[in-house]
Design an enzyme around this catalytic site. Structure first.
Site, mmCIF file in Angstrom:
data_model
loop_
_atom_site.group_PDB
_atom_site.id
_atom_site.type_symbol
_atom_site.label_atom_id
_atom_site.label_comp_id
_atom_site.label_asym_id
_atom_site.label_seq_id
_atom_site.Cartn_x
_atom_site.Cartn_y
_atom_site.Cartn_z
ATOM 1 N N ASN A 162 6.547 -8.516 -5.584
ATOM 2 C CA ASN A 162 5.657 -8.555 -4.359
ATOM 3 C C ASN A 162 5.589 -9.734 -3.383
ATOM 4 O O ASN A 162 4.720 -9.418 -2.250
ATOM 5 C CB ASN A 162 4.512 -7.525 -4.317
ATOM 6 N N HIS A 163 6.236 -10.681 -3.825
ATOM 7 C CA HIS A 163 6.070 -11.824 -3.039
ATOM 8 C C HIS A 163 6.947 -11.643 -1.629
ATOM 9 O O HIS A 163 8.068 -11.008 -1.653
ATOM 10 C CB HIS A 163 6.307 -13.005 -3.615
ATOM 11 N N HIS A 180 3.183 -14.925 0.755
ATOM 12 C CA HIS A 180 2.613 -14.568 -0.515
ATOM 13 C C HIS A 180 3.119 -15.051 -1.689
ATOM 14 O O HIS A 180 4.538 -14.630 -1.701
ATOM 15 C CB HIS A 180 2.413 -12.952 -0.592
ATOM 16 N N SER A 304 1.677 -3.111 3.135
ATOM 17 C CA SER A 304 3.183 -3.165 2.619
ATOM 18 C C SER A 304 4.000 -3.568 3.421
ATOM 19 O O SER A 304 3.639 -4.362 4.391
ATOM 20 C CB SER A 304 3.373 -1.666 2.355
ATOM 21 N N MET A 305 5.275 -3.928 3.109
ATOM 22 C CA MET A 305 6.350 -4.276 3.884
ATOM 23 C C MET A 305 6.672 -3.741 5.296
ATOM 24 O O MET A 305 7.721 -4.180 5.911
ATOM 25 C CB MET A 305 7.719 -4.555 2.939
ATOM 26 N N SER A 309 -0.923 -6.108 8.149
ATOM 27 C CA SER A 309 -1.824 -6.825 7.187
ATOM 28 C C SER A 309 -2.919 -7.227 8.323
ATOM 29 O O SER A 309 -2.887 -7.053 9.424
ATOM 30 C CB SER A 309 -1.295 -8.319 7.021
ATOM 31 N N HIS A 326 -7.580 -7.683 -2.248
ATOM 32 C CA HIS A 326 -6.518 -8.634 -1.828
ATOM 33 C C HIS A 326 -5.141 -7.995 -1.255
ATOM 34 O O HIS A 326 -4.311 -8.838 -0.887
ATOM 35 C CB HIS A 326 -5.841 -9.240 -3.180
ATOM 36 N N GLY A 327 -5.324 -6.771 -1.060
ATOM 37 C CA GLY A 327 -4.393 -6.040 -0.247
ATOM 38 C C GLY A 327 -4.496 -4.366 -0.137
ATOM 39 O O GLY A 327 -5.645 -4.112 -0.491
ATOM 40 N N LYS A 396 11.664 -10.616 1.168
ATOM 41 C CA LYS A 396 11.209 -10.315 -0.038
ATOM 42 C C LYS A 396 12.100 -10.969 -1.291
ATOM 43 O O LYS A 396 13.091 -11.760 -1.013
ATOM 44 C CB LYS A 396 11.721 -8.664 -0.235
#
Length: 397
Positions: A162-163, A180, A304-305, A309, A326-327, A396
């Site tokens: 998920n970075h 991230h 998410s992508m 955010s 954190h998310g 990604k």
């Protein structure tokens, strides 16, 4: 919402989530943590979900002990973001070239730089402390010292899962850069080395879950772990710093006419240990999928992508040990996401975002995550929103 207390064996479990919506496996993990003899408090964030070793979205406060599996294998994983002087009007209609340039500058997946990146080549990047940091590598666990060359080449790389690296715009039209990542393979190997040692110690043999094996204060094993833990957390910080420098370099070159400037970077770990004091006690606070949200402290809570955010400021809520989510947090596993969704679904859910839309990232599809707006709403007593961002480019790992 405020928190809900769920009874625990030694401490109550303070939850900024509806307990009825938390999967059984995660609730059992939390109950297991609450049985530890060293536990002084346990706070649960609204992005809570089942995790390897310990629950993601948990804040574990212990006195005289730390659990390496609760920290996890990506020691120091976290976020960095910076607001630029660019606006949405400066962005081209086709963002594919910008995405390609970012991917060329920052290796992803298992990739690494051909040679270690010299931080001194970047204008304005503070380099004090870098040499001392690398010299301290000689003091980490002997079992991983042979990895120094690889660790050097992976500094300034993204990793996988998920970075991500993103270019975003906020509701005012300003362009932000965000990324991230964590401590890469060297953090993973240090973590696995120490988790193995902890699980073999006599005082851990009667625990309800072997993943909760701890190191205790005033032992050589604890001293060795703390040394390597704090080194790996620093590695993660430097890794994000170098990636952001590489990303800024791309933006400067791609938007040369606009002469982009950058505000001060916001950076926060969300898989780490900190020494903090609460109610007169010195505690070791492990945030596994949680950020520190002390009063006025800036933090980053990504979705998410495809959803966006938040940039936030902490409200300093001691009941959460000054923490926040954190998310968005996953609502289904990676395998479940792959079974349920197709590349067509991914294309639909990431429309308007320049990103990969192939089968290799279906497990990161937005529908696999919780609703980020709801997650933010559930922690209004932990943070205040500073800015809402929406990605236009997402790279990604």
């Amino acid at each position: 919402m405020s928190y809900v207390e769920v009874p625990g064996a030694r401490v109550p479990i303070r939850m900024w989530a509806d307990p009825s919506t938390v999967e059984n496996g995660a609730m059992q993990q939390l109950r297991n943590v609450a049985t530890l003899p060293w536990i002084e408090g346990l706070a649960v964030m609204p992005d809570v979900h089942y995790g390897k070793g310990a629950t993601v979205g948990s804040v574990i406060a212990m006195r005289g002990a730390v659990c390496p599996a609760a920290v996890g294998v990506d020691i120091g994983c976290g976020m960095s973001a910076v607001k630029t002087s660019l606006t949405a009007n400066d962005l081209p209609g086709d963002l594919s070239r910008l995405r390609t340039k970012i991917e060329q500058a920052i290796p992803v997946g298992r990739g690494m730089h051909d040679e270690p990146v010299d931080p001194g080549r970047f204008h304005g990047l503070a380099t004090a402390g870098w040499d001392g940091f690398w010299k301290r590598f000689d003091g980490v666990a002997e079992a991983v010292r042979f990895r120094q060359e690889r660790a050097g080449k992976q500094m300034g790389t993204l990793g996988s899962g998920n970075h991500f690296v993103e270019v975003c715009t906020d509701t005012e039209g300003s362009v932000w850069l965000m990324l991230h990542s964590g401590s890469r393979n060297i953090g993973k190997e240090l973590a696995e080395h120490h988790i193995g040692i902890a699980q073999g110690l006599p005082h851990n043999q009667g625990l309800v879950d072997r993943d909760l094996a701890v190191f205790v204060a005033d032992t050589p094993q604890m001293a060795a772990y703390r040394n390597d833990l704090f080194w790996a957390q620093e590695y993660a910080k430097y890794n994000r710093t170098l990636m952001m420098a590489l990303l800024k370099d791309v933006v400067r070159k791609e938007f040369k006419k606009a002469r982009p400037a950058f505000e001060r970077e916001i950076s926060c770990h969300h898989n780490y240990v900190a020494e903090e004091r609460y109610d007169g006690m010195d505690l070791l606070v492990t945030r596994k999928g949680a950020i520190r949200a002390g009063s006025g402290e800036y933090g980053i809570i990504p979705g998410s992508m495809g959803t966006g955010s938040y940039i936030v400021q902490g409200l300093g809520n001691a009941k959460s040990f000054n923490s926040a989510s954190h998310g968005a947090g996953r609502r289904m596993s990676r395998n479940a996401a792959k079974r349920q969704f197709s590349t067509r679904d991914l294309e639909d859910q990431t429309r308007g975002v320049e990103c990969r839309k192939d089968s290799g990232v279906v497990d990161e599809i937005p529908a696999a995550y919780k609703n980020i707006d709801q997650v933010i709403e559930q922690q209004r007593d932990l943070v205040r929103v500073v800015a809402k961002l929406k990605q236009v480019v997402c790279v990604k790992g």
